[in-house]
Write an enzyme that holds these catalytic residues in place. Structure first.
Site, PDB file in Angstrom:
ATOM      1  N   THR A  92      14.160 -26.803   2.211  1.00 18.29           N
ATOM      2  CA  THR A  92      14.230 -28.044   1.150  1.00 18.29           C
ATOM      3  C   THR A  92      12.558 -28.136   1.260  1.00 18.29           C
ATOM      4  O   THR A  92      12.045 -28.542   0.050  1.00 18.29           O
ATOM      5  CB  THR A  92      14.863 -29.034   1.840  1.00 18.29           C
ATOM      6  OG1 THR A  92      16.234 -28.702   1.606  1.00 18.29           O
ATOM      7  CG2 THR A  92      14.600 -30.448   1.090  1.00 18.29           C
ATOM      8  N   GLU A 121      18.469 -23.419  -4.278  1.00 16.58           N
ATOM      9  CA  GLU A 121      19.430 -23.390  -3.125  1.00 16.58           C
ATOM     10  C   GLU A 121      18.596 -23.820  -2.071  1.00 16.58           C
ATOM     11  O   GLU A 121      18.018 -22.671  -1.536  1.00 16.58           O
ATOM     12  CB  GLU A 121      19.878 -22.195  -3.308  1.00 16.58           C
ATOM     13  CG  GLU A 121      20.820 -21.719  -4.739  1.00 16.58           C
ATOM     14  CD  GLU A 121      22.157 -22.481  -4.764  1.00 16.58           C
ATOM     15  OE1 GLU A 121      22.420 -23.144  -3.904  1.00 16.58           O
ATOM     16  OE2 GLU A 121      22.953 -22.155  -5.738  1.00 16.58           O
ATOM     17  N   GLY A 132      11.169 -25.968  -1.415  1.00 15.05           N
ATOM     18  CA  GLY A 132      11.818 -26.295  -2.646  1.00 15.05           C
ATOM     19  C   GLY A 132      11.009 -27.431  -3.183  1.00 15.05           C
ATOM     20  O   GLY A 132      10.544 -27.441  -4.466  1.00 15.05           O
ATOM     21  N   CYS A 178      23.009 -20.721   5.282  1.00  4.82           N
ATOM     22  CA  CYS A 178      22.490 -22.168   4.811  1.00  4.82           C
ATOM     23  C   CYS A 178      23.918 -22.809   4.869  1.00  4.82           C
ATOM     24  O   CYS A 178      23.948 -24.038   5.048  1.00  4.82           O
ATOM     25  CB  CYS A 178      22.224 -22.052   3.344  1.00  4.82           C
ATOM     26  SG  CYS A 178      23.307 -20.639   2.213  1.00  4.82           S
TER      27      CYS A 178
HETATM   28  P1  NAD Z   1      11.383 -20.769   3.359  1.00  7.14           P
HETATM   29  O1  NAD Z   1      11.439 -21.933   2.457  1.00  7.14           O
HETATM   30  O2  NAD Z   1      10.308 -20.878   4.663  1.00  7.14           O
HETATM   31  O3  NAD Z   1      11.031 -19.514   2.604  1.00  7.14           O
HETATM   32  C1  NAD Z   1      11.661 -19.005   1.450  1.00  7.14           C
HETATM   33  C2  NAD Z   1      10.807 -18.340   0.660  1.00  7.14           C
HETATM   34  O4  NAD Z   1       9.690 -19.171   0.060  1.00  7.14           O
HETATM   35  C3  NAD Z   1       9.770 -17.014   1.112  1.00  7.14           C
HETATM   36  O5  NAD Z   1       9.919 -16.070   0.364  1.00  7.14           O
HETATM   37  C4  NAD Z   1       8.376 -17.635   1.090  1.00  7.14           C
HETATM   38  O6  NAD Z   1       7.727 -16.703   1.572  1.00  7.14           O
HETATM   39  C5  NAD Z   1       8.486 -18.603   0.135  1.00  7.14           C
HETATM   40  N1  NAD Z   1       7.508 -19.623   0.048  1.00  7.14           N
HETATM   41  C6  NAD Z   1       6.926 -20.292   1.067  1.00  7.14           C
HETATM   42  N2  NAD Z   1       6.124 -21.361   0.725  1.00  7.14           N
HETATM   43  C7  NAD Z   1       6.205 -21.149  -0.683  1.00  7.14           C
HETATM   44  C8  NAD Z   1       5.476 -22.013  -1.441  1.00  7.14           C
HETATM   45  N3  NAD Z   1       4.682 -23.009  -1.439  1.00  7.14           N
HETATM   46  N4  NAD Z   1       5.740 -21.480  -2.754  1.00  7.14           N
HETATM   47  C9  NAD Z   1       6.606 -20.536  -3.283  1.00  7.14           C
HETATM   48  N5  NAD Z   1       7.152 -19.785  -2.207  1.00  7.14           N
HETATM   49  C10 NAD Z   1       7.000 -20.361  -1.044  1.00  7.14           C
HETATM   50  O7  NAD Z   1      12.848 -20.514   3.920  1.00  7.14           O
HETATM   51  P2  NAD Z   1      13.274 -19.511   4.955  1.00  7.14           P
HETATM   52  O8  NAD Z   1      12.983 -19.873   6.479  1.00  7.14           O
HETATM   53  O9  NAD Z   1      13.020 -18.109   4.361  1.00  7.14           O
HETATM   54  O10 NAD Z   1      14.899 -19.403   4.653  1.00  7.14           O
HETATM   55  C11 NAD Z   1      15.851 -20.206   5.662  1.00  7.14           C
HETATM   56  C12 NAD Z   1      16.054 -21.663   4.652  1.00  7.14           C
HETATM   57  O11 NAD Z   1      16.600 -21.118   3.444  1.00  7.14           O
HETATM   58  C13 NAD Z   1      17.137 -22.802   5.240  1.00  7.14           C
HETATM   59  O12 NAD Z   1      16.483 -23.836   4.888  1.00  7.14           O
HETATM   60  C14 NAD Z   1      18.398 -22.293   4.622  1.00  7.14           C
HETATM   61  O13 NAD Z   1      19.174 -23.272   4.707  1.00  7.14           O
HETATM   62  C15 NAD Z   1      17.741 -21.850   3.244  1.00  7.14           C
HETATM   63  N6  NAD Z   1      18.761 -21.415   2.575  1.00  7.14           N
HETATM   64  C16 NAD Z   1      19.441 -21.887   1.579  1.00  7.14           C
HETATM   65  C17 NAD Z   1      20.521 -21.071   0.938  1.00  7.14           C
HETATM   66  C18 NAD Z   1      21.370 -21.724  -0.183  1.00  7.14           C
HETATM   67  O14 NAD Z   1      21.955 -21.093  -0.842  1.00  7.14           O
HETATM   68  N7  NAD Z   1      21.214 -23.069  -0.435  1.00  7.14           N
HETATM   69  C19 NAD Z   1      20.855 -19.792   1.119  1.00  7.14           C
HETATM   70  C20 NAD Z   1      20.141 -19.164   2.356  1.00  7.14           C
HETATM   71  C21 NAD Z   1      18.959 -19.885   2.909  1.00  7.14           C
END
Ligand code: NAD
Length: 470
Positions: free
Chosen positions: A224, A244, A227, A278
């Site tokens: 989040t 997501e 996001g 997630c």
């Molecule tokens: P994260 O948000 O740390 O990273 C996700 C991606 O975003 C990575 O590729 C990262 O390099 C990139 N990123 C990081 N900072 C950014 C920025 N400022 N701008 C653009 N891109 C950026 O998440 P994570 O630790 O890789 O994944 C785990 C999280 O994902 C958990 O919160 C989980 O609930 C969520 N998730 C959600 C779903 C869903 O369908 N809702 C599915 C899987 C995982």
């Protein structure tokens, strides 16, 4: 791809390319080298995508669907090598609902997306007005993904984008780039050059993608917090977004459930991918009349589920993918123990063994105010909370600011549906948790995000709606 080594060699960075060694979370050994791409590499990928996209859009839906079906065949031909790489990089076992299952989902989603019908809708036709709603390609779409289901989530993002006539630039998680590079290199055997590419960089590349004026939409799956950063960085270009985001799913066991019958479903709802999912069950609310029975049935199932190196076919649970995630789980379970919660199973990691293994953990006598319940823990721990009335359970389930999935467990379907309607979550499963289906829309409520994936709704989300009126 003929062998695992050939698959890995096909994605090895060229000489002179900056690279990073990816370590196996089960052993700490090297899995392979991933390129470290830069913002300049991102620009080159976007230029190539923009050049390839018009001809792809002009092909029409049938030809694009045919290419996706061929891509599904190619993934199937290399399924075992892909699953092995995924297991080594992400940690999830080959066996169980894990690496082979994830690769199988990739080809299943490619096929389902190829077969999803998309006809223009006649919205008014009354003799005076004839208005039709069409969906046109957006152009170049950015896909930014997480490390927990890296291949499957990439397919969820790219399959509808390609089917709709877009080009895609993928930015995988820095923790699991090899899985995504390998998957895309196989799919690219069936696609025009430049249309689909991977830029394997860090947060800087993600930020540049989310703010780039040639990117028309970002498909984002991750936390989040990220996001929210993407909403901000995409604002100046008014980008379309599907978000997501994080979850902390509640399950409510109604008083009429059969604890023995539901225990295995509850277990996999919570512990699939060692809890790094997630839409995994993260807070279980159980009526006081069944509390001890559910706790002991769950403990019995947990004891029968081996955890270990994913390449060992006996194991169905693996390590946490990275140490950061391990530390979050350890901190939250330790804090729960110190606050007086009862650890039924687990909570005692062996820090002398290699790898990021945290044992399956069940925690009783705990409530919503405990951080193990209130924060996204994203690992193999399940707090079990006692309730007295269904109103109390629903209020506690709805008390957090996220709402991805939830579940209700009951032998009375009608009663379960009534409770489900009161829960603030994008999906409420009944007598199961976390099952996804390419025909059924999926997306979050509250701060778990917005926009739907899968099925016709998911496909439309990758197009620009256009009304032809006249
Ligand atoms: P994260 O948000 O740390 O990273 C996700 C991606 O975003 C990575 O590729 C990262 O390099 C990139 N990123 C990081 N900072 C950014 C920025 N400022 N701008 C653009 N891109 C950026 O998440 P994570 O630790 O890789 O994944 C785990 C999280 O994902 C958990 O919160 C989980 O609930 C969520 N998730 C959600 C779903 C869903 O369908 N809702 C599915 C899987 C995982």
């Amino acid at each position: 791809m003929e062998t695992y080594d050939a698959l890995l060699a096909s994605i090895t960075p060229a000489a002179g390319q900056n690279s990073r060694t990816i370590l196996d979370p089960a052993t700490g050994e090297a899995v392979g080298e991933a390129p470290v791409h830069t913002v300049e590499d991102l620009q080159a990928a976007i230029d190539a995508a923009a050049a390839a996209q018009p001809a792809w859009a002009a092909l029409g839906h049938d030809a694009r669907s045919a290419a996706l079906l061929k891509a599904a065949d190619a993934v199937e031909r290399s399924a075992e090598e892909l699953a092995r790489l995924l297991s080594r990089e992400q940690g999830k076992p080959l066996n169980g609902p894990n690496a082979r299952f994830e690769v199988g989902a990739c080809s299943a989603w490619l096929r389902a997306t190829a077969g999803t019908p998309l006809e223009p809708e006649v919205v008014v036709d009354d003799g005076e007005t004839h208005a039709e709603l069409h969906y046109r390609p957006i152009g170049v779409v950015g896909a930014i993904g997480p490390w927990n289901w890296p291949m499957m989530i990439t397919i969820w993002q790219i399959a509808p984008a390609l089917r709709m006539g877009n080009a895609v630039v993928v930015k995988p998680s820095e923790y699991t780039p090899l899985s995504v590079l390998a998957l895309i290199s196989i799919i690219n055997q069936e696609l025009p050059e430049g249309l689909l590419s991977v830029v394997s960089g860090g947060r800087d590349v993600g930020e540049a993608l989310a703010s780039h004026d040639a990117i028309g939409k970002v498909m984002f799956t991750g936390s989040t917090a990220t996001g929210k950063a993407i909403i901000r960085s995409s604002a100046d270009t008014v980008k379309r977004l599907t978000l997501e985001l994080g979850g902390n799913d509640a399950g409510i066991v109604l008083p009429d459930s059969d604890p023995k019958a539901i225990a295995e479903g509850l277990f996999w709802g919570a512990f699939i991918n060692t809890g790094q999912t997630c839409a995994a069950l993260k807070r279980l609310y159980v009526h006081e009349s069944q509390y001890e029975a559910v706790c002991s049935e769950l403990a019995a199932v947990a004891a029968a589920m081996p955890m270990g190196n994913g390449l060992d076919e006996n194991n169905v649970l693996g390590p946490l993918q990275n140490r950061q995630q391990y530390n979050i789980v350890a901190r939250l379970v330790d804090a729960a123990r110190e606050s007086g919660a009862r650890i039924l199973v687990g909570g005692n990691p062996d820090d002398n063994q290699p790898g990021n293994f945290y044992p399956t953990t069940l925690v009783a006598d705990i409530d919503n105010d405990n951080p193990l319940v209130a924060e996204e823990q994203f690992g193999p721990a399940l707090p079990i909370i006692k309730y007295s009335t269904v109103d109390e359970a629903v209020a506690k389930a709805n008390a957090l600011d996220v709402g991805l999935g939830a579940s209700v467990w009951s032998s009375d379907l009608g009663a379960a549906r009534e409770v489900a309607a009161r829960i603030q979550a994008g999906t409420v499963w009944i007598n199961k948790h976390g099952a996804v289906d390419p025909r059924v829309p999926f997306g979050g409520a509250k701060q778990s995000g917005y926009g739907l994936e899968f099925g016709a709704e998911g496909l439309k989300a990758l197009g620009v709606p256009q009304v032809i009126n006249g």
